[in-house]
Design an enzyme around this catalytic site. Structure first.
Site, PDB file in Angstrom:
ATOM      1  N   TYR A  16       0.722  -1.404   0.125  1.00  0.00           N
ATOM      2  CA  TYR A  16      -0.144  -0.164  -0.022  1.00  0.00           C
ATOM      3  C   TYR A  16       0.863   1.345   0.065  1.00  0.00           C
ATOM      4  O   TYR A  16       0.703   2.199   0.690  1.00  0.00           O
ATOM      5  CB  TYR A  16      -0.907  -0.235   1.210  1.00  0.00           C
ATOM      6  CG  TYR A  16      -2.092  -1.012   1.173  1.00  0.00           C
ATOM      7  CD1 TYR A  16      -3.033  -0.801   0.353  1.00  0.00           C
ATOM      8  CD2 TYR A  16      -1.877  -2.315   1.762  1.00  0.00           C
ATOM      9  CE1 TYR A  16      -3.973  -2.073   0.276  1.00  0.00           C
ATOM     10  CE2 TYR A  16      -2.825  -3.343   1.684  1.00  0.00           C
ATOM     11  CZ  TYR A  16      -3.895  -3.128   1.007  1.00  0.00           C
ATOM     12  OH  TYR A  16      -5.053  -3.945   0.658  1.00  0.00           O
ATOM     13  N   TYR A 144     -14.121  -3.817   4.020  1.00  0.00           N
ATOM     14  CA  TYR A 144     -12.772  -4.257   3.780  1.00  0.00           C
ATOM     15  C   TYR A 144     -12.748  -5.634   4.455  1.00  0.00           C
ATOM     16  O   TYR A 144     -12.950  -5.683   5.606  1.00  0.00           O
ATOM     17  CB  TYR A 144     -11.880  -3.232   4.169  1.00  0.00           C
ATOM     18  CG  TYR A 144     -10.551  -3.748   3.922  1.00  0.00           C
ATOM     19  CD1 TYR A 144      -9.643  -3.443   2.623  1.00  0.00           C
ATOM     20  CD2 TYR A 144      -9.832  -4.688   4.706  1.00  0.00           C
ATOM     21  CE1 TYR A 144      -8.561  -4.233   2.397  1.00  0.00           C
ATOM     22  CE2 TYR A 144      -8.387  -5.205   4.540  1.00  0.00           C
ATOM     23  CZ  TYR A 144      -7.863  -4.895   3.409  1.00  0.00           C
ATOM     24  OH  TYR A 144      -6.505  -5.534   2.867  1.00  0.00           O
ATOM     25  N   ASP A 246     -16.674 -10.811  10.066  1.00  0.00           N
ATOM     26  CA  ASP A 246     -15.315 -10.457  10.079  1.00  0.00           C
ATOM     27  C   ASP A 246     -14.823  -9.724  11.241  1.00  0.00           C
ATOM     28  O   ASP A 246     -14.832  -8.498  11.292  1.00  0.00           O
ATOM     29  CB  ASP A 246     -15.032  -9.620   8.515  1.00  0.00           C
ATOM     30  CG  ASP A 246     -13.621  -9.204   8.471  1.00  0.00           C
ATOM     31  OD1 ASP A 246     -12.842  -9.599   9.307  1.00  0.00           O
ATOM     32  OD2 ASP A 246     -13.435  -8.668   7.347  1.00  0.00           O
ATOM     33  N   LYS A 275      -5.164 -10.837  13.208  1.00  0.00           N
ATOM     34  CA  LYS A 275      -4.556  -9.599  13.900  1.00  0.00           C
ATOM     35  C   LYS A 275      -4.033 -10.091  15.132  1.00  0.00           C
ATOM     36  O   LYS A 275      -2.962 -10.468  15.475  1.00  0.00           O
ATOM     37  CB  LYS A 275      -5.322  -8.375  13.562  1.00  0.00           C
ATOM     38  CG  LYS A 275      -5.460  -8.010  11.838  1.00  0.00           C
ATOM     39  CD  LYS A 275      -5.886  -6.665  12.216  1.00  0.00           C
ATOM     40  CE  LYS A 275      -5.948  -6.113  10.692  1.00  0.00           C
ATOM     41  NZ  LYS A 275      -4.700  -6.089   9.883  1.00  0.00           N
TER      42      LYS A 275
END
Length: 431
Positions: A16, A144, A246, A275
């Site tokens: 990114y 996302y 999610d 994560k």
């Protein structure tokens, strides 16, 4: 070697990042707590937990110890034929903190692959029952879910994926009732979103609904109320559609409780976690499912097995740190539960009424706000990179999502360190 930009000593292509225009990266030599130590001796306060993974802070001794001991025992083994204690213990401990309906744990290695597993699991669940028409999913605008093809398809409402649109699976997008403090229209937005969802469910047979519960992360830290999730669950049950959460970002204390499903009092059919799962030490993810879903794959027919897997599935090193991380969360829940009150205190002290910000919202350990600019709001608003560079000059790593400024610190942060973040935001915005 012919390197075409100013990073003439590195062959690395960073994520990114527009490599032609970005400043050279800062070399980190050590992490300790909320601090990153650079090669030149400077210290940077990590205000976003290094892309939201380092929940306990950098260099936590308990995580380092578990990693060291596990490396001496077993570093990796194929998970299709074998199992091991770190994975077994982590799976069982996870289930004690989640809704009782979730009974099965499928290991993967990062958030995107957890989502890919959920997408395929939901589709094959219906297929194994002979329902071949369940190929479509409902997703939310600006959502996302990762950057592999299936995950991008689920996040088609995110503007980032426009270049890849010809590659993506078709999805139906519905409004996300994003809200903020003192939002007078929140109930109207929720009602309109639910009406549109119900209308689509009456017209089409869907496999499932994907949602980031309570907080859309990369889409701009957009938040919804628990009431909306409860209403959404009611509609999904009414139409027999799978609810898929999610919680790659929202899991492990980020919302002020261990999981957003617990905070909202809802139970998904499939749940994705990553994560913070390993405490930020190693790549690790899981996709959890109900017993009802699992039983449709449990068969004498080999073609009904779940056709998915990765080389590092259930990696022992990552599972060992994950188990230690979950133990730390159990031992010190006050660290993530106390942060919302502190955020609100320092918002009141340093940013209340500031002319450059609007739509302040707080959920657990996360605070977000919109920076008012003359440019189009969104990820490509250049104020984000300008602010990031200014904050770095002052010793703070804050990486805005365009004109969305947010904080998501490690749970070990002190009151004084947290307040210093608000002080530097106020200082920079004043200039």
């Amino acid at each position: 070697m012919n390197l075409s930009n100013h990073e003439t000593d590195s062959p690395i292509w960073r994520p990114y990042t527009q490599m032609k225009t970005t400043p050279p990266p800062l070399k980190v030599v050590k992490g300790e707590g909320v601090w990153l130590e650079l090669e030149d001796g400077r210290r940077i306060l990590d205000c976003i937990s290094s892309w939201w993974v380092t929940i306990h802070g950098h260099g936590h001794p308990a995580l380092a110890k578990s990693l060291y001991h596990q490396a001496q025992q077993l570093e990796q083994v194929i998970f299709a034929n074998f199992t091991h204690d770190p994975a077994e213990q982590l799976a069982r401990k996870l289930l004690t903190h989640l809704p009782d309906a979730l009974t099965r744990v499928f290991f993967t290695d990062n958030g995107s692959t957890a989502i890919e597993a959920a997408l395929k699991m939901a589709y094959q669940y219906w297929l194994n029952q002979g329902e071949t028409n369940r190929t479509r999913f409902l997703v939310f605008e600006k959502g996302y879910h990762g950057d592999t093809i299936g995950a991008m398809s689920l996040g088609i409402g995110c503007s980032w994926w426009e270049p890849f649109r010809p590659l993506l699976i078709e999805m139906d997008t519905v409004p996300f009732p994003a809200t903020f403090d003192d939002d007078p229209e929140v109930e109207i937005k929720e009602s309109q979103a639910l009406e549109q969802i119900e209308s689509l469910l009456k017209q089409e047979t869907y496999a499932g609904i994907f949602i980031e519960p309570l907080i859309q992360g990369a889409g701009g830290m957009r938040m919804c109320r628990p009431e909306f999730l409860r209403s959404l669950q009611t509609i999904a049950h009414q139409f027999g559609v799978l609810m898929i959460y999610d919680e790659v970002m929202t899991g492990f204390g980020r919302t002020g409780e261990l999981f957003a499903c617990s905070k909202s009092g809802t139970t998904p059919d499939i749940l994705c976690l990553s994560k913070g799962l390993s405490g930020g030490c190693l790549p690790l993810a899981v996709t959890l499912a109900t017993e009802t879903i699992y039983q449709t794959f449990y068969s004498d027919d080999a073609s009904k097995m779940f056709l998915h897997g990765h080389s590092y599935t259930g990696n022992p090193l990552a599972c060992a740190t994950g188990l230690t991380s979950l133990n730390l969360l159990e031992q010190t829940p006050q660290r993530f539960r106390a942060l919302e009150a502190l955020h609100r205190r320092y918002l009141e002290t340093w940013l209340k009424g500031h002319s450059r910000i609007e739509q302040i919202r707080v959920c657990g350990t996360i605070v977000a706000m919109e920076i008012i600019t003359d440019q189009t709001p969104g990820y490509f608003n250049t104020i984000g990179s300008e602010l990031r560079d200014r904050f770095l000059e002052l010793g703070f790593f804050i990486r805005p999502l365009g004109n969305t400024l947010y904080l998501m610190p490690p749970y070990c942060i002190s009151d004084r360190e947290l307040e210093s973040m608000y002080q530097v935001i106020s200082k920079v915005l004043d200039t």
